[in-house]
Scaffold this motif. Structure first.
Motif, PDB file in Angstrom:
ATOM      1  N   SER A 118     -21.435   5.097 -13.491  1.00  0.00           N
ATOM      2  CA  SER A 118     -20.864   3.852 -12.368  1.00  0.00           C
ATOM      3  C   SER A 118     -22.115   3.082 -12.036  1.00  0.00           C
ATOM      4  N   SER A 124     -17.657   2.496 -18.957  1.00  0.00           N
ATOM      5  CA  SER A 124     -17.795   3.690 -17.611  1.00  0.00           C
ATOM      6  C   SER A 124     -17.797   5.027 -18.503  1.00  0.00           C
ATOM      7  N   VAL A 139     -16.659   2.799  -9.771  1.00  0.00           N
ATOM      8  CA  VAL A 139     -15.855   3.912 -10.168  1.00  0.00           C
ATOM      9  C   VAL A 139     -15.391   3.238 -11.583  1.00  0.00           C
TER      10      VAL A 139
END
Length: 334
Positions: free
Chosen positions: A194, A89, A207
């Motif tokens: 994400s 991420s 997320v």
């Protein structure tokens, strides 16, 4: 005009939603977090989750400590050698420390990561990015005044199959890496990915820390599919004041979100506020939890009042949160 049968079939297939090749329902398993009810797993501040959908096994983030990640993965019986791809991420250590463990088991696995200039995941820039002065002698000029057209910058994992993501990209059929950029003080210009996965019940949105803002990420996901079945992961309101928390709850309200399963850096007060707002659509997703997206009624996990973690997990969560760097400004009046 009459379309040829092959062309007509191609057009029909391109317009249809993805067909799920097997009968296994999409699942997401939390492998790293600071609260949970599985005694076989070790709590720590950070996040990692395994998504299994349509025969694909996607690892999202790798936690805060390599050996803790290794033990948790082993305890859940996850074979890292069977991963199809990894999505990282962002560049913070509590999401990427276990990547070395992944590469031990699966050195060629595709790793999608945000591209940042001179970033830890590697990047490149055209040599035109800097000003040149031809009046200088060659020994005072970069590359003697004749730089390559493109400058390549290394990563912390030499030889890894890193594929930088600049903008929202479909990385597999029905699977997207959503690229957003933070404008929040403390993380301004940080790029974050994400994961959005189309499932028969709607979009699964995973997320990591939501540094660009959870409403920003949800808005990007809604462009792919306004029917969002589940949002899970870290929402980054761990030290937010009540006004800021009320603001994010209100900002999410217009979106068609069936279920919400906050974890990691969401924060205790935000857990409580989202629980009140979503009622039975609030799902428990602590360390070790596996959510199965098999019906429109939602995964068979504790929900509503039963979804909050117990006193022991709350104490551990608070202690681990204090060890992390999560002091960014989340006041509503900033």
């Amino acid at each position: 005009m009459t379309l040829r049968p092959v062309l007509l079939l191609s057009l029909l297939l391109s317009a249809a939603p993805p067909v799920f090749a097997d009968d296994t329902a999409p699942t997401i398993t939390v492998l790293y977090d600071a609260f949970g009810d599985d005694p076989a797993l070790e709590k720590d501040w950070g996040f990692a989750a395994l998504i299994e959908v349509d025969g694909q096994r996607i690892l999202f983030d790798t936690g805060n400590d390599a050996e803790t990640f290794r033990r948790n993965v082993a305890a859940k019986g996850v074979d890292l050698a069977d991963l199809d791809r990894v999505v990282m991420s962002h560049r913070h250590a509590d999401h990427m420390a276990g990547l070395s463990v992944v590469l031990e088991a699966n050195p060629d696995v595709v790793i999608h990561a945000p591209q940042e200039g001179f970033g830890i995941y590697g990047s490149s820039l055209p040599s035109s990015f800097y000003r040149k002065d031809a009046s200088l002698p060659a020994r005072m000029r970069y590359f003697d005044g004749a730089p390559p057209q493109t400058l390549q910058f290394g990563s912390a994992w030499p030889g890894a199959n890193l594929q930088p993501v600049v903008q929202t990209t479909e990385i597999a059929p029905g699977v997207w890496a959503i690229a957003t950029v933070s404008d929040v003080p403390g993380t301004r210009e940080l790029r974050e990915l994400s994961l959005a996965v189309r499932t028969p019940e709607g979009l699964l949105l995973v997320v990591g820390c939501s540094h660009p803002g959870l409403p920003v990420i949800v808005a990007e996901a809604a462009k792919l599919d306004p029917d969002i079945h589940l949002v899970i992961g870290g929402f980054h309101y761990v030290n937010a004041d009540d006004a800021a928390i009320a603001g994010v709850v209100a900002a999410l309200a217009p979106y068609d979100i069936d279920f919400i399963a906050p974890g990691h850096c969401t924060g205790e007060a935000t857990f409580a506020a989202l629980q009140r707002a979503y009622g039975d659509r609030y799902l428990y997703a602590g360390l070790g939890a596996t959510l199965v997206l098999d019906t429109a009624a939602g995964p068979d996990r504790p929900r509503g009042a039963a979804a909050m973690f117990d006193g022991a997990a709350r104490t551990a969560y608070r202690a681990l949160a204090l060890r992390g760097d999560h002091v960014h400004d989340h006041s509503a009046g900033r």
